[in-house]
Design an enzyme around this catalytic site. Structure first.
Site, PDB file in Angstrom:
ATOM      1  N   GLY A  37       0.885  -1.166   0.000  1.00  0.00           N
ATOM      2  CA  GLY A  37       0.000   0.000   0.000  1.00  0.00           C
ATOM      3  C   GLY A  37       0.917   1.208   0.000  1.00  0.00           C
ATOM      4  O   GLY A  37       1.619   1.482   0.989  1.00  0.00           O
ATOM      5  N   ASN A  41       3.431   2.414   2.953  1.00  0.00           N
ATOM      6  CA  ASN A  41       4.889   2.285   2.765  1.00  0.00           C
ATOM      7  C   ASN A  41       5.572   3.636   3.006  1.00  0.00           C
ATOM      8  O   ASN A  41       6.635   3.722   3.650  1.00  0.00           O
ATOM      9  CB  ASN A  41       5.231   1.834   1.335  1.00  0.00           C
ATOM     10  CG  ASN A  41       4.569   0.523   0.934  1.00  0.00           C
ATOM     11  OD1 ASN A  41       4.182  -0.262   1.789  1.00  0.00           O
ATOM     12  ND2 ASN A  41       4.454   0.281  -0.368  1.00  0.00           N
ATOM     13  N   TYR A  93      -2.730  -8.152  -2.164  1.00  0.00           N
ATOM     14  CA  TYR A  93      -2.282  -8.339  -3.547  1.00  0.00           C
ATOM     15  C   TYR A  93      -1.180  -9.386  -3.596  1.00  0.00           C
ATOM     16  O   TYR A  93      -0.501  -9.643  -2.595  1.00  0.00           O
ATOM     17  CB  TYR A  93      -1.835  -7.024  -4.197  1.00  0.00           C
ATOM     18  CG  TYR A  93      -0.628  -6.342  -3.580  1.00  0.00           C
ATOM     19  CD1 TYR A  93      -0.767  -5.481  -2.495  1.00  0.00           C
ATOM     20  CD2 TYR A  93       0.652  -6.536  -4.109  1.00  0.00           C
ATOM     21  CE1 TYR A  93       0.330  -4.841  -1.950  1.00  0.00           C
ATOM     22  CE2 TYR A  93       1.760  -5.887  -3.568  1.00  0.00           C
ATOM     23  CZ  TYR A  93       1.589  -5.047  -2.478  1.00  0.00           C
ATOM     24  OH  TYR A  93       2.673  -4.408  -1.928  1.00  0.00           O
ATOM     25  N   ASN A 168       1.755   7.718  -8.809  1.00  0.00           N
ATOM     26  CA  ASN A 168       1.731   6.248  -8.721  1.00  0.00           C
ATOM     27  C   ASN A 168       0.691   5.642  -9.648  1.00  0.00           C
ATOM     28  O   ASN A 168      -0.214   4.917  -9.197  1.00  0.00           O
ATOM     29  CB  ASN A 168       1.465   5.816  -7.269  1.00  0.00           C
ATOM     30  CG  ASN A 168       2.749   5.309  -6.624  1.00  0.00           C
ATOM     31  OD1 ASN A 168       3.742   5.039  -7.308  1.00  0.00           O
ATOM     32  ND2 ASN A 168       2.747   5.193  -5.302  1.00  0.00           N
ATOM     33  N   ARG A 170      -1.352   3.316 -11.750  1.00  0.00           N
ATOM     34  CA  ARG A 170      -1.504   1.863 -11.898  1.00  0.00           C
ATOM     35  C   ARG A 170      -2.575   1.617 -12.949  1.00  0.00           C
ATOM     36  O   ARG A 170      -3.769   1.757 -12.672  1.00  0.00           O
ATOM     37  CB  ARG A 170      -1.914   1.214 -10.558  1.00  0.00           C
ATOM     38  CG  ARG A 170      -0.907   1.387  -9.421  1.00  0.00           C
ATOM     39  CD  ARG A 170       0.381   0.598  -9.676  1.00  0.00           C
ATOM     40  NE  ARG A 170       1.335   0.723  -8.571  1.00  0.00           N
ATOM     41  CZ  ARG A 170       2.333   1.596  -8.515  1.00  0.00           C
ATOM     42  NH1 ARG A 170       2.514   2.465  -9.501  1.00  0.00           N
ATOM     43  NH2 ARG A 170       3.155   1.606  -7.488  1.00  0.00           N
ATOM     44  N   LYS A 227      11.417  10.427 -10.497  1.00  0.00           N
ATOM     45  CA  LYS A 227      12.186   9.249 -10.074  1.00  0.00           C
ATOM     46  C   LYS A 227      12.480   8.382 -11.294  1.00  0.00           C
ATOM     47  O   LYS A 227      11.594   8.100 -12.087  1.00  0.00           O
ATOM     48  CB  LYS A 227      11.397   8.474  -9.020  1.00  0.00           C
ATOM     49  CG  LYS A 227      11.230   9.284  -7.719  1.00  0.00           C
ATOM     50  CD  LYS A 227      10.255   8.636  -6.765  1.00  0.00           C
ATOM     51  CE  LYS A 227       8.839   8.868  -7.219  1.00  0.00           C
ATOM     52  NZ  LYS A 227       7.832   8.348  -6.248  1.00  0.00           N
ATOM     53  N   GLY A 229      14.369   5.229 -11.439  1.00  0.00           N
ATOM     54  CA  GLY A 229      14.918   3.899 -11.163  1.00  0.00           C
ATOM     55  C   GLY A 229      16.436   3.922 -10.997  1.00  0.00           C
ATOM     56  O   GLY A 229      16.978   4.764 -10.264  1.00  0.00           O
ATOM     57  N   ASP A 260       8.025   4.788  -3.005  1.00  0.00           N
ATOM     58  CA  ASP A 260       7.374   5.208  -1.757  1.00  0.00           C
ATOM     59  C   ASP A 260       8.418   5.562  -0.701  1.00  0.00           C
ATOM     60  O   ASP A 260       8.263   6.519   0.064  1.00  0.00           O
ATOM     61  CB  ASP A 260       6.470   4.085  -1.219  1.00  0.00           C
ATOM     62  CG  ASP A 260       5.523   3.559  -2.279  1.00  0.00           C
ATOM     63  OD1 ASP A 260       5.145   4.350  -3.167  1.00  0.00           O
ATOM     64  OD2 ASP A 260       5.183   2.366  -2.227  1.00  0.00           O
TER      65      ASP A 260
HETATM   66  N1  LIG Z   1      18.403  -0.260  -9.310  1.00  0.00           N
HETATM   67  C1  LIG Z   1      18.490   0.869  -8.611  1.00  0.00           C
HETATM   68  N2  LIG Z   1      19.694   1.339  -8.222  1.00  0.00           N
HETATM   69  C2  LIG Z   1      19.822   2.484  -7.515  1.00  0.00           C
HETATM   70  N3  LIG Z   1      18.764   3.242  -7.150  1.00  0.00           N
HETATM   71  C3  LIG Z   1      17.529   2.827  -7.483  1.00  0.00           C
HETATM   72  C4  LIG Z   1      17.325   1.633  -8.231  1.00  0.00           C
HETATM   73  N4  LIG Z   1      15.986   1.476  -8.416  1.00  0.00           N
HETATM   74  C5  LIG Z   1      15.391   2.532  -7.811  1.00  0.00           C
HETATM   75  N5  LIG Z   1      16.313   3.339  -7.249  1.00  0.00           N
HETATM   76  C6  LIG Z   1      16.069   4.589  -6.503  1.00  0.00           C
HETATM   77  O1  LIG Z   1      14.719   4.574  -6.086  1.00  0.00           O
HETATM   78  C7  LIG Z   1      14.018   5.687  -6.635  1.00  0.00           C
HETATM   79  C8  LIG Z   1      12.604   5.263  -6.932  1.00  0.00           C
HETATM   80  O2  LIG Z   1      12.610   4.193  -7.850  1.00  0.00           O
HETATM   81  P1  LIG Z   1      11.624   4.148  -9.096  1.00  0.00           P
HETATM   82  O3  LIG Z   1      12.009   5.176 -10.079  1.00  0.00           O
HETATM   83  O4  LIG Z   1      11.605   2.722  -9.536  1.00  0.00           O
HETATM   84  O5  LIG Z   1      10.251   4.598  -8.405  1.00  0.00           O
HETATM   85  P2  LIG Z   1       8.774   4.145  -8.589  1.00  0.00           P
HETATM   86  O6  LIG Z   1       8.584   3.572  -9.965  1.00  0.00           O
HETATM   87  O7  LIG Z   1       7.949   5.292  -8.186  1.00  0.00           O
HETATM   88  O8  LIG Z   1       8.656   2.967  -7.505  1.00  0.00           O
HETATM   89  P3  LIG Z   1       7.360   2.213  -6.882  1.00  0.00           P
HETATM   90  O9  LIG Z   1       7.540   0.762  -7.274  1.00  0.00           O
HETATM   91  O10 LIG Z   1       7.454   2.421  -5.423  1.00  0.00           O
HETATM   92  O11 LIG Z   1       6.148   2.851  -7.493  1.00  0.00           O
HETATM   93  C9  LIG Z   1      14.817   6.127  -7.839  1.00  0.00           C
HETATM   94  O12 LIG Z   1      14.599   7.506  -8.118  1.00  0.00           O
HETATM   95  C10 LIG Z   1      16.236   5.825  -7.385  1.00  0.00           C
HETATM   96  O13 LIG Z   1      16.712   6.910  -6.585  1.00  0.00           O
HETATM   97  O1  LIG Z   2      -1.570  -1.134  -5.349  1.00  0.00           O
HETATM   98  C1  LIG Z   2      -1.312  -0.575  -4.288  1.00  0.00           C
HETATM   99  O2  LIG Z   2      -2.150   0.036  -3.617  1.00  0.00           O
HETATM  100  C2  LIG Z   2       0.055  -0.585  -3.780  1.00  0.00           C
HETATM  101  O3  LIG Z   2       0.373   0.388  -3.190  1.00  0.00           O
HETATM  102  C3  LIG Z   2       0.900  -1.789  -3.973  1.00  0.00           C
HETATM  103  C4  LIG Z   2       2.388  -1.596  -3.657  1.00  0.00           C
HETATM  104  O4  LIG Z   2       2.649  -1.574  -2.268  1.00  0.00           O
HETATM  105  C5  LIG Z   2       2.933  -0.369  -4.335  1.00  0.00           C
HETATM  106  O5  LIG Z   2       2.619  -0.475  -5.705  1.00  0.00           O
HETATM  107  C6  LIG Z   2       4.424  -0.191  -4.174  1.00  0.00           C
HETATM  108  O6  LIG Z   2       4.717   1.119  -4.647  1.00  0.00           O
END
Ligand SMILES: Nc1ncnc2c1ncn2[C@@H]1O[C@H](COP(=O)(O)OP(=O)(O)OP(=O)(O)O)[C@@H](O)[C@H]1O
Ligand SMILES: O=C(O)C(=O)C[C@H](O)[C@H](O)CO
Length: 312
Positions: A37, A41, A93, A168, A170, A227, A229, A260
């Protein structure tokens, strides 16, 4: 934890069942149970970074509701505004590890959190908080929850509480046109917006990271953190763009919840008075460390662990 939380998050907590082996979900034999969630988180991440944090939601009076209350108690997340619904079933989930990557399968229709409504938003707590965090998932799960999110933003703006917002997106939860309309309106009502690059491209139509960040900033938020990754993040603050380098981890195994964690860590440092660039660098390390373990919550690092990694 102080009596009045500085940070308040609103949303849906869900138990997470993460397939233990690679393969499609239908063939999974065992699962690692965790907490998920996005907003919960976030609250845990902010608390582990030292912020006084509270959470607003509706959960069932089932075992999974109890599991969450215990989690928040252990983490020092204030649950004074969590409503327990008699007979309610807290959402869950399942994460499968198929050949195409992780798959998310939700069992959340009719969950207590989907009945969140404006009346659940505690005006005094929003007024006393310094920062309110909302996400697009909360707006996607039901119209009453979307109304609750907009009401919370409105209260925050009226009381001078900072609003942070993570789209976020989805795709399984709502059609993209509805998502775009609601998310972009929410961006206009927020002070700080924290999208990831994929949803940023989808929602704004821009492609280059700088252009995506600028498209969000043009809607009014003072701060946008994009963000990206393993490529780190891009911060836009008062029109100045700064690249935030990723913190290199040896073996990222599960990115779930990294975004998160970034949001929660960023909010915590910002409220301590850290400049946005510094807060984003801290958050990038916290988020990277989260990818080194399975599950959304278990690997969220403590303040001490982030500081140790930063000084190493
Ligand atoms: N493989 C990695 N190596 C280093 N840093 C990472 C990596 N993956 C994610 N991060 C860090 O985590 C932050 C968030 O990751 P990401 O961009 O995947 O966010 P998101 O897609 O919003 O994630 P979520 O799954 O929580 O929705 C990135 O901006 C980066 O700083
Ligand atoms: O689908 C949701 O409500 C979620 O928040 C699930 C996961 O915890 C979330 O995608 C991680 O960022």
């Amino acid at each position: 934890m102080s009596a009045v939380p500085d940070i308040l998050a609103v949303g849906e907590p869900m138990l997470e069942f993460n397939a233990a082996e690679d393969g499609p979900l239908h063939a999974a034999g065992s699962f690692t149970v965790g907490y998920g969630g996005d907003s919960s988180n976030f609250a845990v991440a902010a608390a582990r970074s030292g912020a006084s944090t509270g959470y607003v939601t509706r959960i069932g009076d089932d075992e999974f509701g109890t599991a969450f209350l215990r989690l928040w108690e252990r983490e020092g997340v204030d649950a004074a505004h969590v409503v327990r619904e008699p007979g309610g079933r807290t959402g869950v989930y399942f994460i499968g590890r198929g050949p195409e990557g992780s798959t998310f399968t939700y069992y959340r229709d009719g969950s207590p959190a989907s009945r969140l409504a404006p009346a659940d938003i505690p005006e005094e707590a929003v007024a006393n908080a310094r920062l309110l965090h909302l996400t697009g998932i909360t707006q996607a799960i039901s119209t009453s929850a979307a109304d609750a999110a907009f009401h919370a933003m409105d209260l925050a703006r009226r009381h001078g509480t900072l609003v942070t917002y993570d789209p976020n997106h989805r795709p399984a939860l709502w059609p993209v046109e509805r998502a775009r309309a609601i998310v972009m309106r929410s961006v206009e009502l927020s002070d700080i917006v924290l999208p990831n690059i994929e949803e940023g491209r989808l929602l704004t139509g821009a492609h280059a990271p700088e252009a995506v960040a600028e498209a969000f900033a043009a809607r009014g938020p003072r701060t946008v953190v994009l963000k990206m990754g393993a490529d780190g993040a891009l911060l836009s603050h008062d029109g100045t763009i700064t690249r935030i380098d990723p913190y290199r981890v040896e073996r990222p195994v599960d990115p779930s919840g990294a975004g998160d964690t970034f949001d929660g860590a960023f909010a915590a440092r910002l409220l301590e008075g850290a400049p946005p660039v510094e807060a984003a660098r801290y958050a990038a390390v916290a988020a990277a460390l989260t990818t080194t373990g399975h599950g959304a919550v278990r690997p969220i690092p403590s303040r001490a662990a982030v500081e140790q990694a930063m000084s190493a």
